[in-house]
Design a protein around this motif. Sequence first.
Motif: not given
Length: 788
Positions: A560-561, A567-568, A572-575, A582-583
């Motif tokens: 989170x920090x 990465x969300x 783009x990095x989340x891809x 998130x649960x």
Amino acid sequence: MRTSLNYSIILFFSILAFQSIKAAPVNHLKNEIHSGKIDLPAKLLIIVRNQYAQDHHNTATLFQTGEINTEKFDPGAALKILNTKTGEVTSLLETKTGVVRDPEVSFDGKKIIFSYRKNIDDCYHIYEINADGTQLKQLTFATGVSDIDPLYLPNDQIIFSSTREPKYCMCNRHIMANLYRMNPDGSNIVQLGKSTLFEGHSALMNDGRIIYDRWEYIDRNFGDAQGLWTVNPDGTKHAVYYGNNSNSPGGIIDPRPLPNDNKMLCIFGSCHDRPWGALALIDRSKGVDGKEAVVKIWPEKSRDLIGVGNWDTFMQLDVRYEDPFPLSDEQFLVSKSLYLNKESNHPNKEKMGLFLVDMQGNETLLYEDKNQGVYDAMPLAPRFRPRNIPTARKFDESPGYFYVQNVYESTHLEGVEKGSVKYLRVIESPEKRTYTQPSWGGQGQQAPGVNWHSFENKRVLGTVPVEEDGSVYFEAPSGKYLFFQLLDEKKKMVQSMRSGVIVHPGETNGCIGCHEDRLSVPPTQTKMPLALRKKPSKLSESPNENRIYSYMRDLQPVFDKNCVECHDFGKEAGKELILAADRNPYFNASYIDIQLKKQITTVGGGPSEIQQAYSWGSHASNLVKVIEAGHYNVKLSNEELEAIYTWIDLNGIYYPYYESAYPNNPAGRSPITFGELNRLGELCGVDFKKLAGHNRKLGAQITFERPELSPCLKNIQANSEAYPEALAIIQKGKERLREIPRADMEGFIPCEEQQIQLKKYMQRMLVEKKNNQAVSEGKRIYDVEANN
């Protein structure tokens, strides 16, 4: 109740059909028995009963009242004496509504101890009876627990296995048992074993130690961690004997030592079978795993199954043995299947007869009951009494002590330089005290879901220093199921145990090294190891270190920090990798994505074999390599890096509790029901049934914290009729989690049913504490008193 031995010795064509019996030797031995050339004991004690119903584990023969398989209890049994001279069979105790099992004869041959359950509403208790059938006496009385496998000790105390500390196997829902000890009159019952699964079939060795079969696993598969262990009669010095790292057979059980030799008779079986299999004779001086130690095996063709296949390989045998008992170093009593071969059309294919087997390959049918099987045969006669090993422990709550002479004295430490190991981490593997019906598909069935594919949650108790000469000496909590990891200067794992150890109050336990060759001679020491020149190191007493590890509490804040900004979901990095908190119905988004995209290298419910140092964990994981190489401008503190290392080295675990707030929902964890999840799948075109296991192909599809970001909603247009209904289902899950936190959240409370189970656990622990206190104070306490 008498029948003739002539009826029971089968000489008809059915004998000729047994593939493993040669007709000539059978007839030859039969004639020798009647001519007196074979010196059988005059009286044999036997149990006549039905074969146990098959269940999911070979240890699941209790069918305990109130547990998941109670209805498999099959009543009707008798404790009998077979007179080998006259052929008469006499009943000492018969029951039509219950089961008698697990007899053992006293050293003077005058008494018999056994386990007896009167009916399906009863549970197994320990009883004693005179050899002539008089003075039946009940010794244990605890309600709602099963007491089985009693064994006389040299000092006339009694060892037995019991479910008195209620716990369940992590890969399913079956109740387990541990070793206990009591006085001859049933008083002062104390727990000797604390492994998280099953300890049973104990037997007395010639040197006074106890040998028993233990089912356990830490970071290992469920089906191939069943081997033979030894322990002193007071519960100290639990140690591996044979088969702890064997993939096949899946169960090495029911050991019996030869009377004048250091060899051990036992059964090579399977996990998902009854407690039967091949009959094997082990010479431990030739090895602690594998074929090399197997001197003889019946049938001989089963030798090819050792180390081949998996935990159920021995289920393919068309003849199986059970309950071996050596009469001498050359001849053994054993129960053997009569009609199991594929060609047989007998109505009771699982029926067992009593056989005499010898080292020359001869097998003689001694007795076959008309209707039921014959088990647990042994001479009803005086026998050798081994030496009594004195008690070397306390019965209070004081700690114990562990030492390692030299951690570098070890196999599987390739590439580990001396001096590179700086710490030893001490970890507890807590027992599972509850279960759910729905499950998560790890490398076995987790009920409820706990981790991606391994079965255990874990509590880090702290670290202690490793001296320059590799020695370690530390104080540890007693009565806990522990394992150790070697760490380098960064506190990254070098090597890990995947089996548990126990230390009792006041006990000092230790080893030569880590995974040392157990048949090797200890190295000559001219100097006292450095660690033993000091007081034992103490583990950290920090409350944070002594909490059961939680992914959401102990690791997710690092992401989170430092990571979620990029990465969300929707970034783009989340891809490439989602690291958001998130649960979803089973775990959380970052946990699933890391596991799914193999960013960490763990053993999961790993193989039975000992793994090489550095082969898994933080040293081998891509996530660590990326972070340590420098990932954009991200700079983690030492504490944050250690949090990542620790999580990976604990085998990538997630939930801190086995208990559940949603026991009837998917995986025993989801705040939305099966019906709601199925409906959501229909609306979004996602088959959620395929996502309830570690073989899933999709990342997290639901985010309860931010329902509108749930990836499954991308399959439908926001303005479609399906969208509001689908979103509402996810929002309902969010609201429920706010009202009833689940086990990965602060404020979690187990469901009402499991609170009742936990209450039973706590009550049993209070009884155990009272019993230990009575032993410490020289008093006597009985089940009857404890239950009041």
